[in-house]
Design a protein around this motif. Structure first.
Motif, PDB file in Angstrom:
ATOM      1  N   ASP A  73     -31.928  -2.433   9.152  1.00  0.00           N
ATOM      2  CA  ASP A  73     -32.931  -3.473   9.390  1.00  0.00           C
ATOM      3  C   ASP A  73     -32.228  -4.787   9.707  1.00  0.00           C
ATOM      4  N   GLY A  74     -31.176  -4.678  10.547  1.00  0.00           N
ATOM      5  CA  GLY A  74     -30.405  -5.855  10.917  1.00  0.00           C
ATOM      6  C   GLY A  74     -29.206  -6.044  10.008  1.00  0.00           C
ATOM      7  N   GLY A  75     -28.070  -6.431  10.587  1.00  0.00           N
ATOM      8  CA  GLY A  75     -26.884  -6.733   9.798  1.00  0.00           C
ATOM      9  C   GLY A  75     -26.165  -5.512   9.261  1.00  0.00           C
ATOM     10  N   THR A  76     -26.214  -4.383   9.973  1.00  0.00           N
ATOM     11  CA  THR A  76     -25.540  -3.188   9.460  1.00  0.00           C
ATOM     12  C   THR A  76     -24.024  -3.331   9.502  1.00  0.00           C
ATOM     13  N   ARG A  77     -23.497  -4.007  10.518  1.00  0.00           N
ATOM     14  CA  ARG A  77     -22.035  -4.148  10.607  1.00  0.00           C
ATOM     15  C   ARG A  77     -21.510  -5.075   9.523  1.00  0.00           C
ATOM     16  N   THR A  78     -22.234  -6.150   9.246  1.00  0.00           N
ATOM     17  CA  THR A  78     -21.773  -7.079   8.222  1.00  0.00           C
ATOM     18  C   THR A  78     -21.917  -6.458   6.830  1.00  0.00           C
ATOM     19  N   ALA A  79     -22.982  -5.718   6.596  1.00  0.00           N
ATOM     20  CA  ALA A  79     -23.129  -5.009   5.318  1.00  0.00           C
ATOM     21  C   ALA A  79     -22.026  -3.977   5.156  1.00  0.00           C
ATOM     22  N   SER A  80     -21.614  -3.337   6.248  1.00  0.00           N
ATOM     23  CA  SER A  80     -20.547  -2.333   6.190  1.00  0.00           C
ATOM     24  C   SER A  80     -19.215  -2.968   5.801  1.00  0.00           C
ATOM     25  N   VAL A  81     -18.930  -4.148   6.326  1.00  0.00           N
ATOM     26  CA  VAL A  81     -17.697  -4.853   5.951  1.00  0.00           C
ATOM     27  C   VAL A  81     -17.725  -5.208   4.465  1.00  0.00           C
ATOM     28  N   THR A  82     -18.839  -5.784   4.018  1.00  0.00           N
ATOM     29  CA  THR A  82     -18.959  -6.223   2.626  1.00  0.00           C
ATOM     30  C   THR A  82     -18.885  -5.042   1.666  1.00  0.00           C
ATOM     31  N   GLY A  83     -19.631  -3.980   1.960  1.00  0.00           N
ATOM     32  CA  GLY A  83     -19.586  -2.798   1.110  1.00  0.00           C
ATOM     33  C   GLY A  83     -18.288  -2.025   1.263  1.00  0.00           C
ATOM     34  N   GLY A  84     -17.751  -2.000   2.471  1.00  0.00           N
ATOM     35  CA  GLY A  84     -16.490  -1.299   2.704  1.00  0.00           C
ATOM     36  C   GLY A  84     -15.355  -1.883   1.893  1.00  0.00           C
ATOM     37  N   PHE A  85     -15.348  -3.205   1.724  1.00  0.00           N
ATOM     38  CA  PHE A  85     -14.309  -3.828   0.906  1.00  0.00           C
ATOM     39  C   PHE A  85     -14.409  -3.358  -0.541  1.00  0.00           C
ATOM     40  N   VAL A  86     -15.627  -3.283  -1.074  1.00  0.00           N
ATOM     41  CA  VAL A  86     -15.809  -2.831  -2.455  1.00  0.00           C
ATOM     42  C   VAL A  86     -15.338  -1.386  -2.607  1.00  0.00           C
ATOM     43  N   ALA A  87     -15.719  -0.523  -1.664  1.00  0.00           N
ATOM     44  CA  ALA A  87     -15.280   0.878  -1.722  1.00  0.00           C
ATOM     45  C   ALA A  87     -13.759   0.969  -1.678  1.00  0.00           C
ATOM     46  N   MET A  88     -13.130   0.169  -0.816  1.00  0.00           N
ATOM     47  CA  MET A  88     -11.668   0.164  -0.710  1.00  0.00           C
ATOM     48  C   MET A  88     -11.029  -0.272  -2.016  1.00  0.00           C
ATOM     49  N   MET A  89     -11.546  -1.313  -2.630  1.00  0.00           N
ATOM     50  CA  MET A  89     -10.987  -1.801  -3.889  1.00  0.00           C
ATOM     51  C   MET A  89     -11.137  -0.773  -5.009  1.00  0.00           C
ATOM     52  N   LEU A  90     -12.258  -0.058  -5.021  1.00  0.00           N
ATOM     53  CA  LEU A  90     -12.445   0.982  -6.025  1.00  0.00           C
ATOM     54  C   LEU A  90     -11.451   2.126  -5.811  1.00  0.00           C
ATOM     55  N   LEU A 122       0.832  -1.201   0.000  1.00  0.00           N
ATOM     56  CA  LEU A 122       0.000   0.000   0.000  1.00  0.00           C
ATOM     57  C   LEU A 122       0.864   1.247   0.000  1.00  0.00           C
ATOM     58  N   GLY A 123       1.991   1.169   0.703  1.00  0.00           N
ATOM     59  CA  GLY A 123       2.892   2.324   0.730  1.00  0.00           C
ATOM     60  C   GLY A 123       2.369   3.423   1.638  1.00  0.00           C
ATOM     61  N   PRO A 124       2.895   4.627   1.512  1.00  0.00           N
ATOM     62  CA  PRO A 124       2.625   5.685   2.500  1.00  0.00           C
ATOM     63  C   PRO A 124       1.265   6.352   2.324  1.00  0.00           C
ATOM     64  N   TRP A 125       0.216   5.536   2.334  1.00  0.00           N
ATOM     65  CA  TRP A 125      -1.126   6.069   2.144  1.00  0.00           C
ATOM     66  C   TRP A 125      -2.038   5.611   3.277  1.00  0.00           C
ATOM     67  N   ASN A 126      -2.950   6.482   3.652  1.00  0.00           N
ATOM     68  CA  ASN A 126      -3.959   6.160   4.662  1.00  0.00           C
ATOM     69  C   ASN A 126      -5.315   6.082   3.984  1.00  0.00           C
ATOM     70  N   ILE A 127      -5.989   4.946   4.128  1.00  0.00           N
ATOM     71  CA  ILE A 127      -7.312   4.752   3.540  1.00  0.00           C
ATOM     72  C   ILE A 127      -8.342   4.750   4.668  1.00  0.00           C
ATOM     73  N   THR A 128      -9.292   5.661   4.607  1.00  0.00           N
ATOM     74  CA  THR A 128     -10.373   5.712   5.600  1.00  0.00           C
ATOM     75  C   THR A 128     -11.674   5.274   4.945  1.00  0.00           C
ATOM     76  N   ILE A 129     -12.275   4.254   5.506  1.00  0.00           N
ATOM     77  CA  ILE A 129     -13.552   3.745   5.020  1.00  0.00           C
ATOM     78  C   ILE A 129     -14.656   4.289   5.920  1.00  0.00           C
ATOM     79  N   ASP A 130     -15.543   5.100   5.362  1.00  0.00           N
ATOM     80  CA  ASP A 130     -16.694   5.626   6.105  1.00  0.00           C
ATOM     81  C   ASP A 130     -17.920   4.816   5.748  1.00  0.00           C
ATOM     82  N   CYS A 131     -18.554   4.258   6.758  1.00  0.00           N
ATOM     83  CA  CYS A 131     -19.771   3.464   6.564  1.00  0.00           C
ATOM     84  C   CYS A 131     -20.913   4.168   7.272  1.00  0.00           C
ATOM     85  N   ASP A 132     -21.821   4.731   6.507  1.00  0.00           N
ATOM     86  CA  ASP A 132     -22.952   5.480   7.056  1.00  0.00           C
ATOM     87  C   ASP A 132     -24.239   4.736   6.752  1.00  0.00           C
TER      88      ASP A 132
END
Length: 240
Positions: free
Chosen positions: A122-139, A107-117
């Motif tokens: 309706d249940g499963g917000t933390r797991t949806a945040s992980v799944t969506g957060g990975f996609v945002a990070m990859m993009l 990754l080198g000298p970079w800081n990546i911040t993932i914001d999950c709002d």
């Protein structure tokens, strides 16, 4: 048993991941898991935290729920002058999950911040945040590669998460709010695309649970994670 939304016991809620939902973020997506909707954005900065060795990067996360994400309005954290304890615990989970597959030297000298709002919970917000957060990070990594900031994706595999639980002594995958609130046992599972566990959070809400029940729930989660990672791969078009 008949589920409230008619699903099979091992069936995910309808899942949709819409990429590039935010014009300004280096990476972003909107993930919908049934009636749980989470906006995930990834921001790139050239200032890793002080504890990170020179030349290496870092991935961190922040999590919050909008005031009307739930059935009743909740106060914003800023109004309470401190971060909600649940939000703090969840954002640490998201950060740990994503860091588990990132090579900080690549990754080198970079800081990546993932914001999950959470727009709607309706249940499963933390797991949806992980799944969506990975996609945002990859993009965000893709954008960095286009800009010449990275030579390759600095990740070893895909990450997704899902919940399972025991309701009326029946093991169910991907609990919605009504099921979650009635669950005897609740378990959140984060896994990579090799079927390896990254994190388990299991709680006996109304009764203890056995090792056999735990393994049954993990197997359900593995089935769900495989399906979620297929959706991630279809959205990203990247094999790792």
């Amino acid at each position: 048993m008949a589920r409230i939304d008619g699903r099979n016991v091992d069936q995910l809620r309808p899942v949709e991941i819409i990429p590039n939902i935010n014009k300004f973020a280096e990476g972003s997506c909107l993930i919908r898991c049934g009636n749980t909707h989470v906006l995930c954005t990834a921001s790139v900065e050239d200032k890793p935290p002080r504890h990170v060795p020179e030349g290496e990067g870092w991935v961190t996360a922040e999590y919050s729920m909008l005031p009307r994400a739930n059935r009743e309005r909740s106060k914003r954290d800023i109004a309470k002058l401190k971060l909600n304890g649940r939000s703090a615990e969840i954002q640490r989970l998201i950060g740990r999950a994503l860091r588990s597959v990132v090579d900080m030297k690549k990754l080198g000298p970079w800081n990546i911040t993932i914001d999950c709002d959470v727009l709607q919970g309706d249940g499963g917000t933390r797991t949806a945040s992980v799944t969506g957060g990975f996609v945002a990070m990859m993009l965000a990594f893709r954008k960095m590669m286009e800009n010449g900031q990275l030579a390759e994706y600095p990740v070893s595999g895909y990450v997704a998460a899902v919940s399972a639980g025991i309701v009326d002594d029946v093991a169910l995958l991907d609990l919605c709010y009504e099921e979650d609130s009635a669950a005897m046992v609740d378990l959140n599972c984060v896994m990579d695309d090799q079927g390896r566990l990254i994190e388990l959070q299991g709680t006996g809400e109304e009764r203890p649970f056995t090792l056999e029940e735990q393994q049954q729930l993990v197997r359900l989660c593995h089935k769900g994670v495989v399906e979620l990672q297929k959706i991630q791969k279809d959205v990203l078009g990247v094999e790792l």
